[in-house]
Motif scaffolding. Structure first.
Motif, PDB file in Angstrom:
ATOM      1  N   LEU A  21       1.350  -1.444   0.141  1.00  0.00           N
ATOM      2  CA  LEU A  21       0.078  -0.396   0.059  1.00  0.00           C
ATOM      3  C   LEU A  21       0.678   1.156   0.147  1.00  0.00           C
ATOM      4  CD1 LEU A  21      -3.067   0.245  -0.186  1.00  0.00           C
ATOM      5  CD2 LEU A  21      -2.973   0.717   2.322  1.00  0.00           C
ATOM      6  N   VAL A  22       1.344   1.417  -0.958  1.00  0.00           N
ATOM      7  CA  VAL A  22       2.559   2.776  -1.314  1.00  0.00           C
ATOM      8  C   VAL A  22       2.410   3.876  -1.794  1.00  0.00           C
ATOM      9  CG1 VAL A  22       4.394   1.129  -1.725  1.00  0.00           C
ATOM     10  CG2 VAL A  22       2.656   2.013  -3.545  1.00  0.00           C
ATOM     11  N   TYR A  23       0.473   3.610  -1.721  1.00  0.00           N
ATOM     12  CA  TYR A  23      -0.236   4.521  -2.067  1.00  0.00           C
ATOM     13  C   TYR A  23      -1.043   5.535  -1.003  1.00  0.00           C
ATOM     14  CZ  TYR A  23      -2.877   1.014  -3.054  1.00  0.00           C
ATOM     15  OH  TYR A  23      -3.350  -0.457  -3.806  1.00  0.00           O
ATOM     16  N   ASN A  24      -1.351   4.921  -0.111  1.00  0.00           N
ATOM     17  CA  ASN A  24      -1.992   5.231   1.059  1.00  0.00           C
ATOM     18  C   ASN A  24      -1.855   6.623   1.653  1.00  0.00           C
ATOM     19  OD1 ASN A  24      -2.634   4.923   3.959  1.00  0.00           O
ATOM     20  ND2 ASN A  24      -0.706   5.874   5.320  1.00  0.00           N
ATOM     21  N   LYS A  25      -1.081   7.455   1.360  1.00  0.00           N
ATOM     22  CA  LYS A  25      -0.862   8.965   1.709  1.00  0.00           C
ATOM     23  C   LYS A  25      -1.055   9.621   0.137  1.00  0.00           C
ATOM     24  CE  LYS A  25       3.029   9.335   5.826  1.00  0.00           C
ATOM     25  NZ  LYS A  25       3.780   9.781   6.321  1.00  0.00           N
ATOM     26  N   THR A  26      -2.116  10.660   0.411  1.00  0.00           N
ATOM     27  CA  THR A  26      -2.774  11.635  -0.799  1.00  0.00           C
ATOM     28  C   THR A  26      -2.593  13.240   0.144  1.00  0.00           C
ATOM     29  OG1 THR A  26      -4.049  10.309  -1.243  1.00  0.00           O
ATOM     30  CG2 THR A  26      -4.985  12.431  -1.582  1.00  0.00           C
ATOM     31  N   SER A  27      -1.671  14.146  -0.796  1.00  0.00           N
ATOM     32  CA  SER A  27      -1.783  15.346  -0.429  1.00  0.00           C
ATOM     33  C   SER A  27      -2.602  16.311  -1.170  1.00  0.00           C
ATOM     34  CB  SER A  27      -0.558  16.132  -1.412  1.00  0.00           C
ATOM     35  OG  SER A  27       0.815  14.832  -0.662  1.00  0.00           O
ATOM     36  N   LEU A  28      -3.521  16.909   0.064  1.00  0.00           N
ATOM     37  CA  LEU A  28      -4.503  18.027  -0.394  1.00  0.00           C
ATOM     38  C   LEU A  28      -4.523  19.406  -0.665  1.00  0.00           C
ATOM     39  CD1 LEU A  28      -6.585  17.209   2.655  1.00  0.00           C
ATOM     40  CD2 LEU A  28      -6.870  15.498   0.625  1.00  0.00           C
ATOM     41  N   PRO A  29      -5.011  19.811  -1.615  1.00  0.00           N
ATOM     42  CA  PRO A  29      -4.626  20.924  -1.740  1.00  0.00           C
ATOM     43  C   PRO A  29      -4.088  21.973  -1.469  1.00  0.00           C
ATOM     44  CG  PRO A  29      -6.842  20.508  -3.017  1.00  0.00           C
ATOM     45  CD  PRO A  29      -6.710  19.161  -2.092  1.00  0.00           C
ATOM     46  N   ASP A  30      -4.715  21.838   0.313  1.00  0.00           N
ATOM     47  CA  ASP A  30      -4.250  23.132   1.503  1.00  0.00           C
ATOM     48  C   ASP A  30      -2.710  22.679   2.232  1.00  0.00           C
ATOM     49  OD1 ASP A  30      -5.203  20.465   2.517  1.00  0.00           O
ATOM     50  OD2 ASP A  30      -7.025  21.772   4.260  1.00  0.00           O
ATOM     51  N   GLY A  31      -2.900  21.453   1.478  1.00  0.00           N
ATOM     52  CA  GLY A  31      -1.553  21.262   1.739  1.00  0.00           C
ATOM     53  C   GLY A  31      -1.302  20.166   2.927  1.00  0.00           C
ATOM     54  N   ASP A  32      -2.266  19.528   3.837  1.00  0.00           N
ATOM     55  CA  ASP A  32      -2.063  18.689   4.162  1.00  0.00           C
ATOM     56  C   ASP A  32      -2.121  16.815   4.241  1.00  0.00           C
ATOM     57  OD1 ASP A  32      -2.893  20.143   6.909  1.00  0.00           O
ATOM     58  OD2 ASP A  32      -4.977  19.846   6.525  1.00  0.00           O
ATOM     59  N   VAL A  33      -2.118  15.941   4.239  1.00  0.00           N
ATOM     60  CA  VAL A  33      -1.374  14.716   3.778  1.00  0.00           C
ATOM     61  C   VAL A  33      -2.724  13.739   4.358  1.00  0.00           C
ATOM     62  CG1 VAL A  33      -0.015  12.844   4.103  1.00  0.00           C
ATOM     63  CG2 VAL A  33       0.405  14.765   3.330  1.00  0.00           C
ATOM     64  N   ARG A  34      -3.630  13.320   3.862  1.00  0.00           N
ATOM     65  CA  ARG A  34      -4.718  12.690   4.299  1.00  0.00           C
ATOM     66  C   ARG A  34      -4.358  10.927   4.163  1.00  0.00           C
ATOM     67  NH1 ARG A  34     -10.716  13.600   3.933  1.00  0.00           N
ATOM     68  NH2 ARG A  34     -11.772  11.756   4.058  1.00  0.00           N
ATOM     69  N   SER A  35      -4.442  10.320   5.209  1.00  0.00           N
ATOM     70  CA  SER A  35      -4.232   8.579   4.878  1.00  0.00           C
ATOM     71  C   SER A  35      -5.564   8.113   4.554  1.00  0.00           C
ATOM     72  CB  SER A  35      -4.325   8.159   6.401  1.00  0.00           C
ATOM     73  OG  SER A  35      -4.314   6.951   6.373  1.00  0.00           O
ATOM     74  N   TYR A  36      -5.367   7.118   2.960  1.00  0.00           N
ATOM     75  CA  TYR A  36      -5.745   6.283   2.700  1.00  0.00           C
ATOM     76  C   TYR A  36      -6.573   4.931   3.280  1.00  0.00           C
ATOM     77  CZ  TYR A  36      -7.576   2.844  -0.811  1.00  0.00           C
ATOM     78  OH  TYR A  36      -8.219   2.070  -1.559  1.00  0.00           O
ATOM     79  N   TRP A  37      -5.942   5.081   4.033  1.00  0.00           N
ATOM     80  CA  TRP A  37      -5.856   3.090   5.014  1.00  0.00           C
ATOM     81  C   TRP A  37      -6.396   3.972   6.601  1.00  0.00           C
ATOM     82  CZ3 TRP A  37      -6.703  -1.922   4.701  1.00  0.00           C
ATOM     83  CH2 TRP A  37      -6.488  -2.200   6.136  1.00  0.00           C
ATOM     84  N   ARG A  38      -8.421   2.893   6.968  1.00  0.00           N
ATOM     85  CA  ARG A  38      -8.050   3.429   8.474  1.00  0.00           C
ATOM     86  C   ARG A  38      -7.614   2.459   9.200  1.00  0.00           C
ATOM     87  NH1 ARG A  38     -12.463   7.574  10.134  1.00  0.00           N
ATOM     88  NH2 ARG A  38     -11.591   6.725  11.648  1.00  0.00           N
ATOM     89  N   GLU A  39      -7.031   2.428   9.910  1.00  0.00           N
ATOM     90  CA  GLU A  39      -6.055   1.776  10.654  1.00  0.00           C
ATOM     91  C   GLU A  39      -6.498   1.575  12.692  1.00  0.00           C
ATOM     92  OE1 GLU A  39      -3.163  -1.216  12.781  1.00  0.00           O
ATOM     93  OE2 GLU A  39      -3.993  -0.288  10.218  1.00  0.00           O
ATOM     94  N   ASP A  40      -7.837   2.337  12.521  1.00  0.00           N
ATOM     95  CA  ASP A  40      -8.751   2.726  14.180  1.00  0.00           C
ATOM     96  C   ASP A  40      -9.585   2.495  14.053  1.00  0.00           C
ATOM     97  OD1 ASP A  40      -8.960   4.838  12.692  1.00  0.00           O
ATOM     98  OD2 ASP A  40      -9.136   6.350  14.227  1.00  0.00           O
ATOM     99  N   VAL A  41     -10.592   2.086  12.767  1.00  0.00           N
ATOM    100  CA  VAL A  41     -11.976   1.831  13.128  1.00  0.00           C
ATOM    101  C   VAL A  41     -12.067   0.349  11.847  1.00  0.00           C
ATOM    102  CG1 VAL A  41     -12.822   3.879  13.238  1.00  0.00           C
ATOM    103  CG2 VAL A  41     -12.708   2.606  11.045  1.00  0.00           C
ATOM    104  N   PHE A  42     -13.299  -0.035  12.060  1.00  0.00           N
ATOM    105  CA  PHE A  42     -13.621  -1.855  11.550  1.00  0.00           C
ATOM    106  C   PHE A  42     -15.316  -1.637  11.203  1.00  0.00           C
ATOM    107  CE2 PHE A  42     -12.614  -2.959  15.042  1.00  0.00           C
ATOM    108  CZ  PHE A  42     -13.670  -4.275  16.012  1.00  0.00           C
TER     109      PHE A  42
END
Length: 419
Positions: A21-42
């Motif tokens: 899962l090398v594509y987990n992090k997505t850069s947002l327009p505001d400069g933040d980075v969003r994780s694609y994988w949710r580790e804390d919920v299921f």
């Protein structure tokens, strides 16, 4: 069906990256980075609920097979689905010959109470495979969450390659020297590359040599009209993570059609998937099954945009979808009063539209906001094989939606249901 909270593993980001899962992090327009994988919920399901999803998936697959026969018998439907006229003979021949087909993914609406309903069928180039087959299974084993997981994807994929390539051998009387697997350089995230790399691993475990390349590296020899890789090896079996509508519109499209007429190259997924890889399949299914008391329970009323019956959806609201859109692009959700509830931009729509009855995604709301899941049920070699869940903050699932793992029969004392 419940949304539960868990605990993130120490070093989980490096762990999932090591699993593909090398594509987990997505850069947002505001400069933040969003994780694609949710580790804390299921999400947790009972075994009976999983059986229900599997039954619905196999019922829908059988309905799609019947719909394929309907489409091929109606030139007007082929026109509406934008199947190129100069490729229809090979689509028909491919459908009749049943060449190798490996996988597909249904996207379903379900809240755990009503009937699972089909939102669309990703039949040609479905992704989110690495996270569904590998990453969430490793999460299940390492965290001990749940007693099980609906996930036979890995074993089924290897078996599917073995069976389908054995059929290729029997048909041509020889073993393919290698299997080429191609992705396009147009994907900067790495998701297509890792999907192809994982599929290549399945091919190797099935007992065949696998060669990973890009679609841009596929070359046509004008002398013998055959396709080759950069090393001069002829393509005998090629898995292409590249939509058929793009391939047919490419410069080499006519040569691919010609190769399918008289050549012995197996293109996977096969060209008959053009019958299913369009949202035009949705109105075809509805027209075929709206009076069927069993199948219709898993469908939403759907019509082509220029069908007068589409006006029936004004009273219920509708989702307006482009025939060939991806990642939620150009989808518009319209309420019963005509108000636009949600919409996405994009480059699709010139090819035509489908209107599907509005069915807002369920909300498993928690303290951190709304959570709208779409259940992706996988079909491998024609059989239901597993589940992957995409979860969105909004009502449209797009490329920023999370992937959330799931379990069967979770019984932890500290669980906190999110619904």
């Amino acid at each position: 069906m419940r949304r539960l909270y868990g605990k993130a593993r120490i070093g989980w980001e490096a762990e999932i990256e090591s699993q593909g899962l090398v594509y987990n992090k997505t850069s947002l327009p505001d400069g933040d980075v969003r994780s694609y994988w949710r580790e804390d919920v299921f999400y947790d399901f009972s075994a009976a609920e999983i059986d229900r999803l599997a039954d619905a998936t196999e019922l829908l697959f059988a309905a799609c097979v019947e719909a394929g026969d309907v489409i091929l018998g109606d030139e007007r439907l082929l026109d509406r689905l934008r199947i190129p006229r100069d490729a229809r003979d090979v689509v028909r021949a491919s459908w009749d010959a049943e060449p190798p087909s490996i996988y597909g993914r249904f996207d379903l609406w379900w809240d755990g109470a009503g009937e699972p309903r089909l939102l669309e069928f990703n039949a040609d180039t479905p992704t989110s495979l690495v996270e569904a087959a590998v990453v969430q299974w490793a999460w299940h084993l390492e965290t001990g969450q749940g007693r099980d997981q609906w996930n036979q994807l890995d074993d089924r994929l290897v078996a599917a390659w073995q069976r389908n390539l054995s059929r290729w051998e029997a048909h041509f009387g020889r073993r393919p020297r290698r299997v080429h697997l191609a992705w396009t350089e147009g994907d900067p995230s790495g998701e297509d590359w890792m999907t192809v790399a994982y599929m290549a691993d399945c091919v190797q475990r099935a007992g065949y040599e696998a060669v990973v390349m890009t679609t841009e590296e596929i070359g046509l020899d004008t002398g013998d009209a055959r396709f080759y890789d950069p090393r001069g090896n002829r393509l005998e079996v090629v898995f292409k993570l590249y939509p058929w509508e793009w391939l047919l519109a490419d410069e080499y499209g006519p040569s691919v059609v010609a190769d399918l007429r008289w050549g012995d190259t197996a293109w996977i997924e096969p060209i008959w998937k053009t019958l299913w890889s369009t949202k035009g399949l949705l109105p075809v299914l509805w027209q075929r099954y709206e009076n069927d008391p069993v199948v219709s329970r898993h469908l939403l009323p759907a019509f082509f945009g220029d069908d007068p019956r589409a006006a029936e959806l004004d009273a219920t609201g509708f989702a307006r979808k482009p025939l060939l859109g991806r990642e939620g692009n150009n989808i518009e959700l319209v309420g019963p009063g005509g108000d636009v509830l949600a919409q996405q931009g994009g480059r699709y729509g010139a090819e035509g539209w489908v209107l599907q009855q509005l069915c807002p995604l369920p909300d498993f709301a928690g303290p951190d906001g709304p959570h709208h899941p779409v259940l992706g049920t996988w079909v491998v070699d024609g059989e239901a094989a597993g589940l992957g869940i995409r979860e969105s903050d909004g009502l449209i699932t797009d490329n920023l939606s999370y992937f959330v793992p799931h379990t069967i029969d979770h019984r932890a004392a500290w669980e906190q249901p999110g619904r």
